[in-house]
Scaffold this motif. Structure first.
Motif, PDB file in Angstrom:
ATOM      1  N   LYS A   1      35.915  35.712  39.992  1.00 12.46           N
ATOM      2  CA  LYS A   1      34.944  35.542  41.073  1.00 12.46           C
ATOM      3  C   LYS A   1      33.803  34.637  40.604  1.00 12.46           C
ATOM      4  CE  LYS A   1      34.380  39.152  43.556  1.00 12.46           C
ATOM      5  NZ  LYS A   1      33.986  40.497  44.050  1.00 12.46           N
TER       6      LYS A   1
ATOM      7  N   ALA B   1      43.458  35.953  43.599  1.00  5.86           N
ATOM      8  CA  ALA B   1      42.753  35.702  44.848  1.00  5.86           C
ATOM      9  C   ALA B   1      43.741  35.728  46.004  1.00  5.86           C
ATOM     10  CB  ALA B   1      42.059  34.343  44.794  1.00  5.86           C
TER      11      ALA B   1
ATOM     12  N   TYR C   1      38.724  38.128  45.852  1.00  6.27           N
ATOM     13  CA  TYR C   1      38.905  37.671  44.489  1.00  6.27           C
ATOM     14  C   TYR C   1      38.892  38.817  43.488  1.00  6.27           C
ATOM     15  CZ  TYR C   1      37.680  33.092  46.362  1.00  6.27           C
ATOM     16  OH  TYR C   1      37.672  31.922  47.084  1.00  6.27           O
TER      17      TYR C   1
ATOM     18  N   THR D   1      38.728  35.630  52.421  1.00  8.42           N
ATOM     19  CA  THR D   1      39.143  35.551  51.023  1.00  8.42           C
ATOM     20  C   THR D   1      38.726  36.790  50.231  1.00  8.42           C
ATOM     21  OG1 THR D   1      37.107  34.373  50.442  1.00  8.42           O
ATOM     22  CG2 THR D   1      39.024  33.043  51.020  1.00  8.42           C
TER      23      THR D   1
ATOM     24  N   THR E   1      38.171  29.340  43.485  1.00  9.01           N
ATOM     25  CA  THR E   1      38.039  29.367  44.937  1.00  9.01           C
ATOM     26  C   THR E   1      39.398  29.150  45.575  1.00  9.01           C
ATOM     27  OG1 THR E   1      35.791  28.451  44.798  1.00  9.01           O
ATOM     28  CG2 THR E   1      36.897  28.352  46.936  1.00  9.01           C
TER      29      THR E   1
END
Length: 118
Positions: free
Chosen positions: A62, A47, A57, A55, A66
């Motif tokens: 995903k 990420a 990922y 952001t 986070t």
């Protein structure tokens, strides 16, 4: 002294969660990325977050992981949820340092071990 330090790794059961932290020392956090490397495998990008907070990922994480940052704390984070045994790896943080008149330079931490096992 300019360096990056990760923390927050540990042993967790499948389905559990961890929050990894990444603190650059000697410079302000700009953009950052998280990576991992499992035994016998190449380092894998997970990420990224830009200076503005956008952001991105890898498909493999995903919806489970986070990335976010707290500029006031000069810290980037990676929240790991719904962990699986295949998430076991050393997790690394990369921080980009911006200096006026110089090209951006990346700094890497030494990694924090995440082990997912019952």
């Amino acid at each position: 002294q300019v360096h990056v330090e990760e923390s927050g790794g540990g042993l967790v059961q499948p389905g559990g969660s961890l929050r990894l932290s990444c603190v650059p020392s000697g410079f302000r956090l700009n953009s950052a990325g998280w990576y991992r490397q499992a035994p016998g495998k190449e380092r894998e990008w997970l990420a990224s977050i830009t200076s503005g907070g956008a952001t991105n990922y890898a498909e493999s994480v995903k919806g489970r992981f986070t990335i976010f940052k707290d500029d006031a704390e000069n810290t980037a984070y990676l929240q790991l949820n719904s962990l699986k045994s295949e998430d076991t790896a050393v997790y690394y943080c990369r921080c980009s340092r911006i200096q006026l008149g110089r090209p951006p330079r990346d700094y890497w931490g030494q990694g924090t071990q995440v082990t997912v096992s019952s």
